[in-house]
Design a protein around this motif. Structure first.
Motif, short mmCIF file in Angstrom:
data_model
loop_
_atom_site.label_atom_id
_atom_site.label_comp_id
_atom_site.label_asym_id
_atom_site.label_seq_id
_atom_site.Cartn_x
_atom_site.Cartn_y
_atom_site.Cartn_z
N ASP A 34 0.84 -1.21 0.00
CA ASP A 34 0.00 0.00 0.00
C ASP A 34 0.87 1.25 0.00
O ASP A 34 0.62 2.19 -0.77
CB ASP A 34 -0.94 0.02 1.21
N TYR A 79 -2.48 6.73 -6.46
CA TYR A 79 -3.33 6.53 -5.30
C TYR A 79 -3.12 7.68 -4.33
O TYR A 79 -1.99 8.07 -4.04
CB TYR A 79 -3.00 5.21 -4.60
N ILE A 82 -5.24 4.66 0.46
CA ILE A 82 -5.53 3.23 0.52
C ILE A 82 -5.70 2.95 2.01
O ILE A 82 -4.73 2.98 2.76
CB ILE A 82 -4.41 2.35 -0.07
N VAL A 105 -10.32 3.23 -1.29
CA VAL A 105 -9.26 3.81 -2.11
C VAL A 105 -9.75 5.10 -2.77
O VAL A 105 -10.93 5.23 -3.10
CB VAL A 105 -8.75 2.84 -3.20
#
Length: 148
Positions: A34, A79, A82, A105
């Protein structure tokens, strides 16, 4: 009658200890993955992603290891968040661990924002390089926010 029960219990304790130790290792690997995706960490991604990786997204998009690495490092897929929404569950053998986890997310893919809750299934295998992600598949849950 109680003696066979205790013999079986004692025989199974090493397996339980093995599973506990490796699930802790996998929890750490999941967290590292992550963080690598969030931080676009090419070195960590190279260590954690198996060469034969199939990385399935909730929209049907499936990426290879090279695609996950390239898209993550170049920023095609970025991202922002997360976040685990529930504790992961595990099924383990000596060389394979399957995880399931509910996550939230947020991010951008090709300059289009997304935000959603996902149920994620991951398959990790033990290699000479440590535990590596071999497969991942996610599906959207009913509690999704609309795409921004």
């Amino acid at each position: 009658m109680q003696r066979p029960f205790f013999i079986i219990l004692i025989a199974l304790l090493p397996l339980y200890a093995f599973a506990q130790k490796d699930t802790t290792v996998i929890k750490n690997a999941m967290l590292r993955l992550d963080q690598a995706l969030l931080n676009r960490d090419s070195v960590a991604l190279a260590q954690l992603l198996h060469p034969q990786l199939t990385y399935g997204h909730s929209n049907g998009w499936v990426q290879s290891r090279e695609e996950v690495w390239t898209d993550g490092v170049t920023g095609k897929l970025r991202y922002k968040t997360i976040r685990p929404e529930a504790a992961a569950t595990f099924a383990a053998t000596e060389t394979t661990i399957i995880t399931r986890q509910l996550i939230y997310v947020e991010g951008m893919v090709s300059d289009k924002q997304f935000a959603m809750q996902l149920q994620v299934l991951q398959t990790w295998i033990k290699t000479k390089n440590g535990w590596q992600l071999l497969a991942r598949q996610s599906v959207k849950t009913a509690n999704n926010e609309p795409i921004k």
